[in-house]
Design a protein around this motif. Structure first.
Motif, PDB file in Angstrom:
ATOM      1  N   VAL A 117      76.079  69.905  29.430  1.00  0.00           N
ATOM      2  CA  VAL A 117      75.998  70.835  30.535  1.00  0.00           C
ATOM      3  C   VAL A 117      75.592  72.335  30.120  1.00  0.00           C
ATOM      4  O   VAL A 117      74.633  72.878  30.894  1.00  0.00           O
ATOM      5  N   GLY A 118      75.886  72.483  28.821  1.00  0.00           N
ATOM      6  CA  GLY A 118      75.485  73.944  28.517  1.00  0.00           C
ATOM      7  C   GLY A 118      73.990  73.836  28.382  1.00  0.00           C
ATOM      8  O   GLY A 118      73.167  75.028  28.140  1.00  0.00           O
ATOM      9  N   LYS A 119      73.340  72.818  28.390  1.00  0.00           N
ATOM     10  CA  LYS A 119      71.756  72.609  27.934  1.00  0.00           C
ATOM     11  C   LYS A 119      71.006  72.757  29.230  1.00  0.00           C
ATOM     12  O   LYS A 119      69.712  72.357  29.303  1.00  0.00           O
ATOM     13  N   VAL A 120      71.757  72.570  30.210  1.00  0.00           N
ATOM     14  CA  VAL A 120      70.915  72.414  31.550  1.00  0.00           C
ATOM     15  C   VAL A 120      71.165  73.550  32.632  1.00  0.00           C
ATOM     16  O   VAL A 120      71.959  74.598  32.223  1.00  0.00           O
ATOM     17  N   SER A 121      70.191  73.540  33.418  1.00  0.00           N
ATOM     18  CA  SER A 121      70.552  74.801  34.526  1.00  0.00           C
ATOM     19  C   SER A 121      71.714  74.684  35.282  1.00  0.00           C
ATOM     20  O   SER A 121      72.576  73.532  35.268  1.00  0.00           O
ATOM     21  N   LYS A 122      72.201  75.660  35.913  1.00  0.00           N
ATOM     22  CA  LYS A 122      73.443  75.756  36.660  1.00  0.00           C
ATOM     23  C   LYS A 122      73.743  74.687  37.584  1.00  0.00           C
ATOM     24  O   LYS A 122      74.657  74.150  37.783  1.00  0.00           O
ATOM     25  N   LYS A 123      72.528  74.415  38.543  1.00  0.00           N
ATOM     26  CA  LYS A 123      72.459  73.714  39.308  1.00  0.00           C
ATOM     27  C   LYS A 123      72.513  71.997  38.952  1.00  0.00           C
ATOM     28  O   LYS A 123      73.585  71.499  39.434  1.00  0.00           O
ATOM     29  N   ALA A 124      72.093  71.879  37.848  1.00  0.00           N
ATOM     30  CA  ALA A 124      72.221  70.533  37.241  1.00  0.00           C
ATOM     31  C   ALA A 124      73.528  70.298  36.617  1.00  0.00           C
ATOM     32  O   ALA A 124      74.294  69.243  36.644  1.00  0.00           O
ATOM     33  N   GLY A 125      74.065  71.394  36.219  1.00  0.00           N
ATOM     34  CA  GLY A 125      75.430  71.587  35.482  1.00  0.00           C
ATOM     35  C   GLY A 125      76.410  71.281  36.675  1.00  0.00           C
ATOM     36  O   GLY A 125      77.146  70.448  36.375  1.00  0.00           O
ATOM     37  N   ASN A 126      76.311  71.907  37.841  1.00  0.00           N
ATOM     38  CA  ASN A 126      77.159  71.665  38.945  1.00  0.00           C
ATOM     39  C   ASN A 126      77.216  70.177  39.210  1.00  0.00           C
ATOM     40  O   ASN A 126      78.086  69.625  39.575  1.00  0.00           O
ATOM     41  N   TYR A 127      75.780  69.536  39.285  1.00  0.00           N
ATOM     42  CA  TYR A 127      75.673  68.172  39.582  1.00  0.00           C
ATOM     43  C   TYR A 127      76.491  67.378  38.763  1.00  0.00           C
ATOM     44  O   TYR A 127      76.887  66.092  39.298  1.00  0.00           O
ATOM     45  N   ILE A 128      76.401  67.663  37.390  1.00  0.00           N
ATOM     46  CA  ILE A 128      76.918  66.813  36.438  1.00  0.00           C
ATOM     47  C   ILE A 128      78.484  66.676  36.616  1.00  0.00           C
ATOM     48  O   ILE A 128      79.198  65.624  36.565  1.00  0.00           O
ATOM     49  N   LYS A 129      79.132  67.829  36.938  1.00  0.00           N
ATOM     50  CA  LYS A 129      80.513  67.982  37.245  1.00  0.00           C
ATOM     51  C   LYS A 129      80.979  67.176  38.374  1.00  0.00           C
ATOM     52  O   LYS A 129      82.121  66.631  38.136  1.00  0.00           O
ATOM     53  N   LYS A 130      80.227  67.171  39.182  1.00  0.00           N
ATOM     54  CA  LYS A 130      80.482  66.430  40.471  1.00  0.00           C
ATOM     55  C   LYS A 130      80.210  64.894  40.587  1.00  0.00           C
ATOM     56  O   LYS A 130      80.963  64.103  41.150  1.00  0.00           O
ATOM     57  N   ASN A 131      79.154  64.524  39.605  1.00  0.00           N
ATOM     58  CA  ASN A 131      78.692  63.202  39.827  1.00  0.00           C
ATOM     59  C   ASN A 131      78.674  62.566  38.332  1.00  0.00           C
ATOM     60  O   ASN A 131      77.638  61.726  38.164  1.00  0.00           O
ATOM     61  N   GLY A 132      79.581  62.756  37.635  1.00  0.00           N
ATOM     62  CA  GLY A 132      79.206  62.334  36.018  1.00  0.00           C
ATOM     63  C   GLY A 132      79.411  60.845  36.198  1.00  0.00           C
ATOM     64  O   GLY A 132      78.584  60.211  35.331  1.00  0.00           O
ATOM     65  N   ASN A 133      80.073  60.201  36.921  1.00  0.00           N
ATOM     66  CA  ASN A 133      80.209  58.726  36.821  1.00  0.00           C
ATOM     67  C   ASN A 133      78.846  58.161  37.225  1.00  0.00           C
ATOM     68  O   ASN A 133      78.472  57.020  36.612  1.00  0.00           O
ATOM     69  N   LYS A 134      78.271  58.665  38.389  1.00  0.00           N
ATOM     70  CA  LYS A 134      77.185  58.169  38.996  1.00  0.00           C
ATOM     71  C   LYS A 134      75.998  58.261  37.854  1.00  0.00           C
ATOM     72  O   LYS A 134      75.261  57.656  37.530  1.00  0.00           O
ATOM     73  N   ILE A 135      75.992  59.591  37.143  1.00  0.00           N
ATOM     74  CA  ILE A 135      75.035  59.688  36.050  1.00  0.00           C
ATOM     75  C   ILE A 135      75.021  58.718  35.002  1.00  0.00           C
ATOM     76  O   ILE A 135      74.182  58.110  34.557  1.00  0.00           O
ATOM     77  N   ALA A 136      76.447  58.418  34.580  1.00  0.00           N
ATOM     78  CA  ALA A 136      76.442  57.627  33.273  1.00  0.00           C
ATOM     79  C   ALA A 136      76.368  56.304  33.762  1.00  0.00           C
ATOM     80  O   ALA A 136      75.657  55.517  32.974  1.00  0.00           O
ATOM     81  N   ASP A 137      76.668  55.771  35.127  1.00  0.00           N
ATOM     82  CA  ASP A 137      76.119  54.434  35.425  1.00  0.00           C
ATOM     83  C   ASP A 137      74.724  54.226  35.528  1.00  0.00           C
ATOM     84  O   ASP A 137      74.121  53.177  35.068  1.00  0.00           O
ATOM     85  N   ALA A 138      74.070  55.250  35.775  1.00  0.00           N
ATOM     86  CA  ALA A 138      72.515  55.250  35.748  1.00  0.00           C
ATOM     87  C   ALA A 138      71.697  55.047  34.376  1.00  0.00           C
ATOM     88  O   ALA A 138      70.594  54.438  34.356  1.00  0.00           O
ATOM     89  N   ILE A 139      72.379  55.707  33.484  1.00  0.00           N
ATOM     90  CA  ILE A 139      71.806  55.921  32.178  1.00  0.00           C
ATOM     91  C   ILE A 139      72.252  54.857  31.161  1.00  0.00           C
ATOM     92  O   ILE A 139      71.642  54.634  30.174  1.00  0.00           O
ATOM     93  N   GLU A 140      73.296  54.296  31.690  1.00  0.00           N
ATOM     94  CA  GLU A 140      74.076  53.424  30.634  1.00  0.00           C
ATOM     95  C   GLU A 140      73.194  52.207  30.285  1.00  0.00           C
ATOM     96  O   GLU A 140      73.342  52.047  28.911  1.00  0.00           O
TER      97      GLU A 140
END
Length: 176
Positions: A117-140
């Motif tokens: 989260v510290g390496k991305v924009s605020k918008k992307a950081g907020n998206y990660i906080k709300k959608n961490g599982n979705k992102i993990a599923d997508a990249i796993e």
């Protein structure tokens, strides 16, 4: 006229080298290159997982009821990081364990996810906080991790394109 300027520049360069003016410039360039390399290695080491990062993630995984096998792999890795040795045979390579840590960090949060989260924009950081599982599923299940491959997988999973690209960059910075 142009030949005169070229000859003048060449003469000035030869004179500068003869009088030792070029040496300080070269030394300054070497110092700048060394400084950039040192800053780069400091950044890389700050992004590497520490034993404390892994232990934090393990505790979050236990609370969430994660798989015992994955937790034991991370415990063994944390022990190796604490001991600073690679004497114990490792089942997984460093790249594989870091990928697993990133996916688990996105699912469970904590210090390790904070590095991404510290390496991305605020918008992307907020998206990660709300959608961490979705992102993990997508990249796993992405085989060859690259910024492009991760971005495509994230977009395919429904992540907005600008956010997907930023998250992929952050992940690749952490994945090394």
């Amino acid at each position: 006229m142009r030949k005169i300027h070229v000859r003048g520049a060449a003469t000035a360069a030869v004179a500068a080298m003869a009088f030792g003016v070029a040496a300080p410039v070269a030394s300054a360039a070497e110092v700048e290159t060394t400084t950039v390399k040192a800053a780069s290695s400091e950044t890389e080491s700050a992004l590497r997982p520490t034993a404390a990062d892994v232990r934090d993630l393990i505790s979050r995984m236990r609370v969430a009821g994660a798989e015992a096998q994955e937790i034991s792999e991370f415990e063994a890795f944390a022990t190796q990081l604490e001991n600073g040795t690679n004497e114990q045979p490792r089942i997984l390579g460093m790249g594989t364990i870091v990928r697993k840590l990133i996916v688990a960090g996105l699912r469970h949060g904590g210090v390790w996810a904070g590095k991404i989260v510290g390496k991305v924009s605020k918008k992307a950081g907020n998206y990660i906080k709300k959608n961490g599982n979705k992102i993990a599923d997508a990249i796993e299940d992405v085989e060859g991790w690259s910024e492009t491959a991760l971005t495509l997988a994230l977009v395919k999973a429904g992540v907005p394109t600008d956010v997907a690209g930023d998250i992929a960059k952050g992940i690749m910075l952490v994945a090394g």
